[in-house]
Design a protein around this motif. Structure first.
Motif, PDB file in Angstrom:
ATOM      1  N   GLU A 202       0.843  -1.203   0.000  1.00 25.17           N
ATOM      2  CA  GLU A 202       0.000   0.000   0.000  1.00 25.17           C
ATOM      3  C   GLU A 202       0.878   1.252   0.000  1.00 25.17           C
ATOM      4  OE1 GLU A 202      -2.954  -1.180  -0.175  1.00 25.17           O
ATOM      5  OE2 GLU A 202      -2.595  -3.165   0.666  1.00 25.17           O
ATOM      6  N   PRO A 203       0.426   2.291  -0.712  1.00 32.00           N
ATOM      7  CA  PRO A 203       1.172   3.557  -0.673  1.00 32.00           C
ATOM      8  C   PRO A 203       1.153   4.144   0.745  1.00 32.00           C
ATOM      9  CG  PRO A 203      -0.535   3.582  -2.387  1.00 32.00           C
ATOM     10  CD  PRO A 203      -0.760   2.360  -1.560  1.00 32.00           C
ATOM     11  N   ILE A 204       2.304   4.682   1.172  1.00 33.71           N
ATOM     12  CA  ILE A 204       2.406   5.238   2.534  1.00 33.71           C
ATOM     13  C   ILE A 204       1.321   6.279   2.782  1.00 33.71           C
ATOM     14  CG2 ILE A 204       3.831   6.655   4.070  1.00 33.71           C
ATOM     15  CD1 ILE A 204       6.262   5.348   2.974  1.00 33.71           C
ATOM     16  N   ARG A 205       1.108   7.120   1.768  1.00 30.83           N
ATOM     17  CA  ARG A 205       0.187   8.234   1.930  1.00 30.83           C
ATOM     18  C   ARG A 205      -1.236   7.732   2.213  1.00 30.83           C
ATOM     19  NH1 ARG A 205      -1.714  12.122  -2.419  1.00 30.83           N
ATOM     20  NH2 ARG A 205      -2.070  14.065  -1.283  1.00 30.83           N
ATOM     21  N   LYS A 206      -1.625   6.707   1.437  1.00 35.19           N
ATOM     22  CA  LYS A 206      -2.963   6.143   1.600  1.00 35.19           C
ATOM     23  C   LYS A 206      -3.115   5.519   2.992  1.00 35.19           C
ATOM     24  CE  LYS A 206      -5.919   2.679  -0.596  1.00 35.19           C
ATOM     25  NZ  LYS A 206      -5.841   1.417  -1.336  1.00 35.19           N
ATOM     26  N   LEU A 207      -2.067   4.818   3.407  1.00 37.64           N
ATOM     27  CA  LEU A 207      -2.107   4.140   4.699  1.00 37.64           C
ATOM     28  C   LEU A 207      -2.112   5.159   5.845  1.00 37.64           C
ATOM     29  CD1 LEU A 207      -2.127   1.200   5.648  1.00 37.64           C
ATOM     30  CD2 LEU A 207       0.331   1.379   5.983  1.00 37.64           C
ATOM     31  N   ALA A 208      -1.285   6.191   5.710  1.00 40.00           N
ATOM     32  CA  ALA A 208      -1.206   7.214   6.761  1.00 40.00           C
ATOM     33  C   ALA A 208      -2.553   7.919   6.910  1.00 40.00           C
ATOM     34  CB  ALA A 208      -0.109   8.216   6.434  1.00 40.00           C
ATOM     35  N   ARG A 209      -3.202   8.148   5.768  1.00 40.96           N
ATOM     36  CA  ARG A 209      -4.530   8.786   5.822  1.00 40.96           C
ATOM     37  C   ARG A 209      -5.534   7.896   6.525  1.00 40.96           C
ATOM     38  NH1 ARG A 209      -5.781  11.908   0.294  1.00 40.96           N
ATOM     39  NH2 ARG A 209      -4.547  13.756   0.790  1.00 40.96           N
ATOM     40  N   ALA A 210      -5.479   6.578   6.223  1.00 43.08           N
ATOM     41  CA  ALA A 210      -6.425   5.644   6.853  1.00 43.08           C
ATOM     42  C   ALA A 210      -6.150   5.515   8.344  1.00 43.08           C
ATOM     43  CB  ALA A 210      -6.330   4.281   6.177  1.00 43.08           C
ATOM     44  N   ALA A 211      -4.876   5.628   8.731  1.00 36.80           N
ATOM     45  CA  ALA A 211      -4.511   5.450  10.146  1.00 36.80           C
ATOM     46  C   ALA A 211      -4.781   6.702  10.961  1.00 36.80           C
ATOM     47  CB  ALA A 211      -3.033   5.070  10.266  1.00 36.80           C
ATOM     48  N   GLN A 212      -4.785   7.868  10.324  1.00 40.20           N
ATOM     49  CA  GLN A 212      -4.867   9.141  11.041  1.00 40.20           C
ATOM     50  C   GLN A 212      -6.060   9.260  12.011  1.00 40.20           C
ATOM     51  OE1 GLN A 212      -2.391  11.172  10.922  1.00 40.20           O
ATOM     52  NE2 GLN A 212      -3.024  13.259  11.379  1.00 40.20           N
ATOM     53  N   PRO A 213      -7.303   8.927  11.573  1.00 42.13           N
ATOM     54  CA  PRO A 213      -8.425   9.060  12.527  1.00 42.13           C
ATOM     55  C   PRO A 213      -8.246   8.199  13.768  1.00 42.13           C
ATOM     56  CG  PRO A 213      -9.209   8.387  10.344  1.00 42.13           C
ATOM     57  CD  PRO A 213      -7.736   8.474  10.252  1.00 42.13           C
ATOM     58  N   TRP A 214      -7.616   7.024  13.618  1.00 37.72           N
ATOM     59  CA  TRP A 214      -7.436   6.108  14.758  1.00 37.72           C
ATOM     60  C   TRP A 214      -6.323   6.618  15.653  1.00 37.72           C
ATOM     61  CZ3 TRP A 214     -11.651   3.638  14.932  1.00 37.72           C
ATOM     62  CH2 TRP A 214     -12.324   3.348  13.745  1.00 37.72           C
ATOM     63  N   LEU A 215      -5.325   7.243  15.052  1.00 37.24           N
ATOM     64  CA  LEU A 215      -4.263   7.861  15.847  1.00 37.24           C
ATOM     65  C   LEU A 215      -4.844   8.981  16.710  1.00 37.24           C
ATOM     66  CD1 LEU A 215      -0.687   8.401  14.822  1.00 37.24           C
ATOM     67  CD2 LEU A 215      -1.825  10.418  15.613  1.00 37.24           C
ATOM     68  N   ILE A 216      -5.677   9.805  16.085  1.00 38.45           N
ATOM     69  CA  ILE A 216      -6.311  10.913  16.824  1.00 38.45           C
ATOM     70  C   ILE A 216      -7.246  10.366  17.901  1.00 38.45           C
ATOM     71  CG2 ILE A 216      -7.815  12.949  16.600  1.00 38.45           C
ATOM     72  CD1 ILE A 216      -5.305  13.449  15.102  1.00 38.45           C
ATOM     73  N   ALA A 217      -8.034   9.339  17.535  1.00 42.56           N
ATOM     74  CA  ALA A 217      -8.973   8.752  18.497  1.00 42.56           C
ATOM     75  C   ALA A 217      -8.212   8.147  19.681  1.00 42.56           C
ATOM     76  CB  ALA A 217      -9.832   7.690  17.824  1.00 42.56           C
ATOM     77  N   GLY A 218      -7.123   7.426  19.382  1.00 43.81           N
ATOM     78  CA  GLY A 218      -6.323   6.830  20.455  1.00 43.81           C
ATOM     79  C   GLY A 218      -5.744   7.900  21.357  1.00 43.81           C
TER      80      GLY A 218
END
Lengths: 169, 158
Positions: free
Chosen positions: B58-74
């Motif tokens: 997976e492209p880093i950018r796509k993955l980082a975008r998908a992970a971002q809401p969970w990072l913020i939520a955590g």
């Protein structure tokens, strides 16, 4: 359940158990490994469960994500189990008699059953619905069950440290 | 000055509420651990990828975008559970606790690094994977967050 208690008493008298109990640093270090491994094991599993629910990482092919995440979740699981067994070994009779430890243990058995059901069913059909907008009902159920069980396990695990209730043994 | 603020916090309604309840501290700790899992998972997912491991197709950018809401939520979960935990023993325990102090330094550094250098790198189009710079970003991120976690666990033993 006298046999289990006998085993716990036997373990408690072993030199490894005494060593962990009496050392200043061993217990804190093992406990830190147990807690930090949570990020690798539970963190990645959590994101995977959310993917099964169709909530996280939508648009990522499930069969490929699982193939790539599984080894890391596996490494996390090995670390959790190894450190967890050592923690148990350090004070087996107290843990055996702790009501939250028993709840955690039941949760672990149920989570294992859920994982086996996933492995022999849902996992094989992952390529059939790789990027489908809504995951199949069985996948959503397995993801939801895993989330609930692991939440229970973590909460019960944290509560083991408190002696609100009289020991059972 | 800082000590006064910590003592005040412990005597605020929040500190008192946690201390008066039998279950609150333990329940908050459990919530803190659950949030840790989410934050850690979201951080590791991207850092492993930057190192060329994990979801490497997976492209880093796509993955980082998908992970971002969970990072913020955590992160939000960590703060929402962490502040009352802090309040309950702010003056009597945490103020003089070396591990807590170090944890806050690590936390400040980790937050700053994550939302500046690491974020800029992860969300950029066509970031070079496997380059030394990329690896250093991922390793720094893991080390800083590990520092937060280790010192956090250390508070109880100090």
């Amino acid at each position: 359940m006298g046999v289990i208690l006998d085993i716990c008493r036997y373990l408690e008298a072993t030199s490894i158990s005494v060593g962990i109990r009496e050392s200043t640093w061993t217990y804190p270090i093992i406990e830190s490994v147990h807690v930090l491994s949570l990020t690798l094991f539970m963190g990645l599993l959590l994101l995977w469960d959310l993917r099964l629910l169709g909530v996280s990482m939508r648009g990522f092919a499930v069969s490929r994500i699982w193939a790539r995440l599984f080894p890391w979740i596996g490494v996390g699981a090995v670390l959790m189990i190894a450190s967890g067994l050592l923690l148990f070994w350090s004070d087996p009779v107290r843990f055996y008699g702790n009501v939250f430890f028993r709840i955690k243990f039941i949760g672990l058995v149920l989570a294992l059953l859920n994982a086996l059901a996933f492995h022999f069913g849902i996992e094989r059909r992952l390529p059939d619905w790789d990027t489908a907008l809504v995951p199949p009902r069985a996948a959503r159920f397995a993801g939801g069950a895993s989330l609930l069980l692991w939440t229970l396990i973590i909460v019960a695990g944290r509560f083991v440290a408190y002696n609100w209730f009289k020991p059972l043994v | 000055m800082m000590q006064l603020a910590f003592v005040w916090l412990e005597h605020s309604w929040l500190g008192i509420a946690v201390n008066e309840s039998k279950w609150a501290f333990a329940a908050l700790e459990a919530g803190h651990l659950l949030s840790l899992a989410m934050l850690g998972g979201a951080v590791l997912l991207v850092d492993l990828r930057i190192l060329g491991w994990g979801l490497k197709e997976e492209p880093i950018r796509k993955l980082a975008r998908a992970a971002q809401p969970w990072l913020i939520a955590g992160l939000a979960g960590m703060i929402v559970t962490g502040v009352p935990l802090l309040a309950s023993l702010a003056g009597s325990k945490y103020y003089g606790n070396e591990a807590f102090r170090l944890k806050m330094y690590f936390l400040a550094a980790a937050l700053l690094f994550t939302f500046t250098i690491r974020q800029r790198f992860a969300l950029r189009e066509g970031s070079p994977v496997g380059a030394l710079q990329a690896k250093m970003i991922a390793v720094t991120s893991v080390l800083l967050w590990s520092g937060v976690g280790i010192m956090g666990r250390g508070i109880g033993f100090y």
